[in-house]
Design a protein around this motif. Structure first.
Motif, PDB file in Angstrom:
ATOM      1  N   ALA A   1       0.833  -1.200   0.000  1.00 36.72           N
ATOM      2  CA  ALA A   1       0.000   0.000   0.000  1.00 36.72           C
ATOM      3  C   ALA A   1       0.873   1.258   0.000  1.00 36.72           C
ATOM      4  O   ALA A   1       1.595   1.469   0.975  1.00 36.72           O
ATOM      5  N   PRO A   2       0.809   2.058  -1.047  1.00 35.32           N
ATOM      6  CA  PRO A   2       0.047   1.812  -2.271  1.00 35.32           C
ATOM      7  C   PRO A   2       0.732   0.796  -3.162  1.00 35.32           C
ATOM      8  O   PRO A   2       1.953   0.682  -3.166  1.00 35.32           O
ATOM      9  N   ALA A   3      -0.081   0.074  -3.913  1.00 39.94           N
ATOM     10  CA  ALA A   3       0.439  -0.873  -4.903  1.00 39.94           C
ATOM     11  C   ALA A   3       0.313  -0.242  -6.278  1.00 39.94           C
ATOM     12  O   ALA A   3      -0.796   0.078  -6.716  1.00 39.94           O
ATOM     13  N   THR A   4       1.429  -0.049  -6.949  1.00 39.09           N
ATOM     14  CA  THR A   4       1.402   0.507  -8.302  1.00 39.09           C
ATOM     15  C   THR A   4       1.102  -0.594  -9.306  1.00 39.09           C
ATOM     16  O   THR A   4       1.216  -1.790  -9.014  1.00 39.09           O
ATOM     17  N   ALA A   5       0.749  -0.189 -10.519  1.00 40.09           N
ATOM     18  CA  ALA A   5       0.523  -1.157 -11.598  1.00 40.09           C
ATOM     19  C   ALA A   5       1.782  -1.967 -11.847  1.00 40.09           C
ATOM     20  O   ALA A   5       1.722  -3.167 -12.140  1.00 40.09           O
ATOM     21  N   ASP A   6       2.940  -1.324 -11.722  1.00 43.98           N
ATOM     22  CA  ASP A   6       4.221  -1.990 -11.945  1.00 43.98           C
ATOM     23  C   ASP A   6       4.441  -3.116 -10.942  1.00 43.98           C
ATOM     24  O   ASP A   6       4.760  -4.257 -11.322  1.00 43.98           O
ATOM     25  N   LEU A   7       4.276  -2.844  -9.668  1.00 43.70           N
ATOM     26  CA  LEU A   7       4.501  -3.875  -8.653  1.00 43.70           C
ATOM     27  C   LEU A   7       3.459  -4.975  -8.755  1.00 43.70           C
ATOM     28  O   LEU A   7       3.765  -6.159  -8.566  1.00 43.70           O
TER      29      LEU A   7
END
Length: 401
Positions: free
Chosen positions: A87-93
């Motif tokens: 958190a936050p989770a990016t699209a990349d991760l």
């Protein structure tokens, strides 16, 4: 539920990274121990020193840095973890986690973690809606990761859309609710519990209705207490202004008839039913289809009886433990004792709603619990959350006797 839990918080690189600092504080407020992992992108927004000060632990940033010479850092963290929260989770991760890529500390440690994982995405709405992101999201769910959906609102780009980082208190509540639901040691684990709340509304015309002063607070407190004891709770409520605790399914109704229908659809599979709602005894016999105009100095309103939901459930019950409420202003115990016998319920909670410390629209309550062949048990003035806990404890004890 979070007391003493080891929470590994993984912060990835988005503008919402700054909100993760508040999330650390919220977990610590719940008496959890927190260690933080920051990706390279996250460090561009928030320095590791910030999370170190808040968590009182070194922050993990480098896959090859070893904080202790006799430990492999990412494995040590993975083994230490009771709950992992991204958190936050990016699209990349999220893409890395979905495909098993392990090219930095965060993705490597998460790949080694066997504890429950929670993903709280935060990104631009177009990135969120991109088919690739949605495919990755589906894979993460299939792999058993819990997804905390992003909120819809004003984004960093200056327009509205889905992708906002959920409020830290919401994330903590979601994590706690999930852990409670998974705890097989809780006395109501896996049991279906129905709770009603609020005062029903009986339509007079399209703009007016008959109702009562019930705020729904007692019902919501009982729903939360049942959830905290492991139950799968469905709350059938006439009020919408109260926040619904995480992990509870809410069904909004208005009238006594709508509440009855919602209850009967779910009654067969329920283990416990708590009728805390103030259901109207009567409704207008012939509601007007248009607003009634002021054309006379007096107006006669014909009422007809509503179905007696509690009595009907009492006749239908087989394995269900049925709890009713008796809201009275006089002869409290006499009326409640009569209701206990007539409605064929297992427990009546007698509530003097004329008391300055109890009843409608108050945060505190004072009740007396009645059960067949037992002496009345008074519960002294306390916050409704505590009263709810005491009622559930008595109900559980009654079923185990």
């Amino acid at each position: 539920m979070l007391t003493g839990k080891h929470i590994a918080l993984y912060v990835s690189g988005g503008i919402a990274a700054y909100k993760a600092a508040t999330l650390v504080r919220e977990f610590i407020r719940q008496k959890a121990q927190v260690r933080v992992v920051e990706t390279a992108g996250a460090q561009a927004f928030v320095t590791p020193l910030t999370f170190q000060v808040l968590s009182k632990h070194e922050v993990y940033t480098d896959r090859f840095a070893q904080l202790a010479p006799d430990q492999v850092a990412h494995i040590e963290l993975a083994d230490w973890t009771d709950v992992a929260v991204v958190a936050p989770a990016t699209a990349d991760l999220m893409a890395k986690l979905a495909t098993g890529i392990a090219d930095d500390f965060a993705s490597t440690a998460l790949l080694a973690t066997t504890a429950p994982k929670f993903i709280a995405p935060a990104m631009n709405v177009h990135m969120w809606e991109n088919p690739a992101t949605q495919r990755n999201l589906a894979v993460l769910k299939q792999d058993g990761m819990r997804i905390i959906d992003p909120d819809t609102g004003f984004l960093a780009e200056g327009y509205q859309g889905k992708g906002r980082f959920p409020a830290p208190v919401k994330i903590v509540a979601e994590v706690e609710a999930d852990l409670i639901a998974a705890d097989t040691t809780l006395p109501l684990h896996g049991q279906q519990v129905l709770v009603t709340a609020g005062g029903t509304r009986e339509r007079l015309d399209p703009v007016r209705y008959l109702t009562n002063d019930s705020s729904g607070k007692m019902g919501y407190a009982l729903a939360l207490a049942a959830r905290n004891l492991g139950a799968q709770v469905t709350l059938i409520s006439t009020v919408s202004q109260l926040p619904v605790p995480a992990g509870i399914t809410v069904i909004h109704v208005d009238s006594a008839a709508a509440m009855r229908n919602a209850l009967l659809k779910r009654f067969a599979t329920a283990a416990m039913v708590i009728m805390a709602a103030a259901v109207a005894d009567f409704r207008p016999a012939a509601p007007a289809t248009n607003k009634i105009k002021k054309t006379a100095t007096t107006y006669t309103l014909e009422l007809t009886k509503n179905p007696d939901i509690l009595a009907e459930l009492g006749q239908r019950k087989q394995h269900q433990f049925l709890i009713g409420f008796a809201a009275e202003t006089q002869h409290l115990l006499a009326y409640a004792q009569r209701k206990l016998a007539q409605k064929q319920v297992d427990m009546i909670v007698a509530n003097d709603v004329s008391s300055p410390h109890a009843g409608f629209n108050r945060d505190t309550n004072e009740v007396t619990v009645l059960q067949p062949n037992q002496a009345p048990q008074p519960l002294k003035v306390a916050h409704k959350t505590k009263i709810a806990q005491q009622i559930l404890q008595l109900a559980i004890a009654a079923q185990t006797d």
